[in-house]
Design a protein around this motif. Structure first.
Motif, PDB file in Angstrom:
ATOM      1  N   SER A   9       0.834  -1.202   0.000  1.00  0.00           N
ATOM      2  CA  SER A   9       0.000   0.000   0.000  1.00  0.00           C
ATOM      3  C   SER A   9       0.872   1.256   0.000  1.00  0.00           C
ATOM      4  CB  SER A   9      -0.949  -0.008   1.201  1.00  0.00           C
ATOM      5  OG  SER A   9      -0.236  -0.105   2.399  1.00  0.00           O
ATOM      6  N   GLU A  10       2.027   1.180   0.673  1.00  0.00           N
ATOM      7  CA  GLU A  10       2.955   2.303   0.657  1.00  0.00           C
ATOM      8  C   GLU A  10       3.456   2.562  -0.758  1.00  0.00           C
ATOM      9  OE1 GLU A  10       6.778   2.703   3.188  1.00  0.00           O
ATOM     10  OE2 GLU A  10       5.141   2.241   4.548  1.00  0.00           O
ATOM     11  N   PHE A  11       3.769   1.460  -1.444  1.00  0.00           N
ATOM     12  CA  PHE A  11       4.255   1.542  -2.816  1.00  0.00           C
ATOM     13  C   PHE A  11       3.180   2.126  -3.718  1.00  0.00           C
ATOM     14  CE2 PHE A  11       5.102  -0.555  -6.960  1.00  0.00           C
ATOM     15  CZ  PHE A  11       6.350  -0.004  -7.200  1.00  0.00           C
ATOM     16  N   THR A  12       1.925   1.662  -3.534  1.00  0.00           N
ATOM     17  CA  THR A  12       0.811   2.145  -4.342  1.00  0.00           C
ATOM     18  C   THR A  12       0.577   3.633  -4.088  1.00  0.00           C
ATOM     19  OG1 THR A  12      -0.173  -0.037  -4.106  1.00  0.00           O
ATOM     20  CG2 THR A  12      -1.582   1.692  -4.987  1.00  0.00           C
ATOM     21  N   ALA A  13       0.642   4.035  -2.800  1.00  0.00           N
ATOM     22  CA  ALA A  13       0.446   5.444  -2.453  1.00  0.00           C
ATOM     23  C   ALA A  13       1.521   6.297  -3.110  1.00  0.00           C
ATOM     24  CB  ALA A  13       0.485   5.612  -0.939  1.00  0.00           C
ATOM     25  N   GLN A  14       2.744   5.786  -3.128  1.00  0.00           N
ATOM     26  CA  GLN A  14       3.845   6.514  -3.748  1.00  0.00           C
ATOM     27  C   GLN A  14       3.596   6.675  -5.238  1.00  0.00           C
ATOM     28  OE1 GLN A  14       6.302   7.906  -1.891  1.00  0.00           O
ATOM     29  NE2 GLN A  14       6.769   8.946  -3.794  1.00  0.00           N
ATOM     30  N   LEU A  15       3.100   5.626  -5.874  1.00  0.00           N
ATOM     31  CA  LEU A  15       2.790   5.682  -7.311  1.00  0.00           C
ATOM     32  C   LEU A  15       1.727   6.725  -7.579  1.00  0.00           C
ATOM     33  CD1 LEU A  15       2.682   2.023  -8.686  1.00  0.00           C
ATOM     34  CD2 LEU A  15       4.321   3.830  -9.200  1.00  0.00           C
ATOM     35  N   GLU A  16       0.704   6.790  -6.689  1.00  0.00           N
ATOM     36  CA  GLU A  16      -0.382   7.744  -6.885  1.00  0.00           C
ATOM     37  C   GLU A  16       0.117   9.178  -6.709  1.00  0.00           C
ATOM     38  OE1 GLU A  16      -3.401   6.349  -4.276  1.00  0.00           O
ATOM     39  OE2 GLU A  16      -3.987   4.753  -5.652  1.00  0.00           O
ATOM     40  N   LEU A  17       1.095   9.367  -5.806  1.00  0.00           N
ATOM     41  CA  LEU A  17       1.691  10.691  -5.629  1.00  0.00           C
ATOM     42  C   LEU A  17       2.440  11.095  -6.894  1.00  0.00           C
ATOM     43  CD1 LEU A  17       3.139  10.833  -1.999  1.00  0.00           C
ATOM     44  CD2 LEU A  17       1.240  12.129  -2.955  1.00  0.00           C
ATOM     45  N   ASP A  18       3.167  10.141  -7.475  1.00  0.00           N
ATOM     46  CA  ASP A  18       3.960  10.431  -8.665  1.00  0.00           C
ATOM     47  C   ASP A  18       3.073  10.723  -9.869  1.00  0.00           C
ATOM     48  OD1 ASP A  18       6.166  10.093  -7.177  1.00  0.00           O
ATOM     49  OD2 ASP A  18       6.705   8.117  -7.951  1.00  0.00           O
TER      50      ASP A  18
END
Ligand SMILES: [Zn+2]
Length: 94
Positions: free
Chosen positions: A50-59
């Protein structure tokens, strides 16, 4: 010395040894500990995901975040860029 390959017979052997060493009374406790360990590992993995997904959404922000709009000068209704007249009041957007 036996080669180190763990198959079903080895797992059964380990289980029997655990049963003998710890006794049947300890098995539920051990199973619970093992289950907890598996849950912790899975939680850790899902947290990372989920951290990785959140980071992707930020990018990559959602495309609807800043859509190009023509705001009607009369009624302030946002209209799609390709509209020439306001969909709300019919006034010219030019
Ligand atoms: Zn309008």
């Amino acid at each position: 010395m036996l080669p180190f390959d763990v198959g079903i017979p080895e797992l059964i052997l380990v289980f029997v040894v655990v049963l003998i060493v710890f006794g049947p009374a300890r098995i539920p406790e051990l199973a619970r500990d093992f289950g907890k360990m598996v849950r912790d590992l899975r939680k850790m993995a899902s947290d990372l995901t989920s951290e990785f997904t959140a980071q992707l959404e930020l990018d990559a922000p959602a495309p609807s975040a800043s859509p190009a709009r023509r705001v009607c000068p009369k009624c302030s209704t946002p209209n799609p860029l390709e509209h020439t007249f306001c969909s709300q009041c019919g006034g010219s957007l030019g």
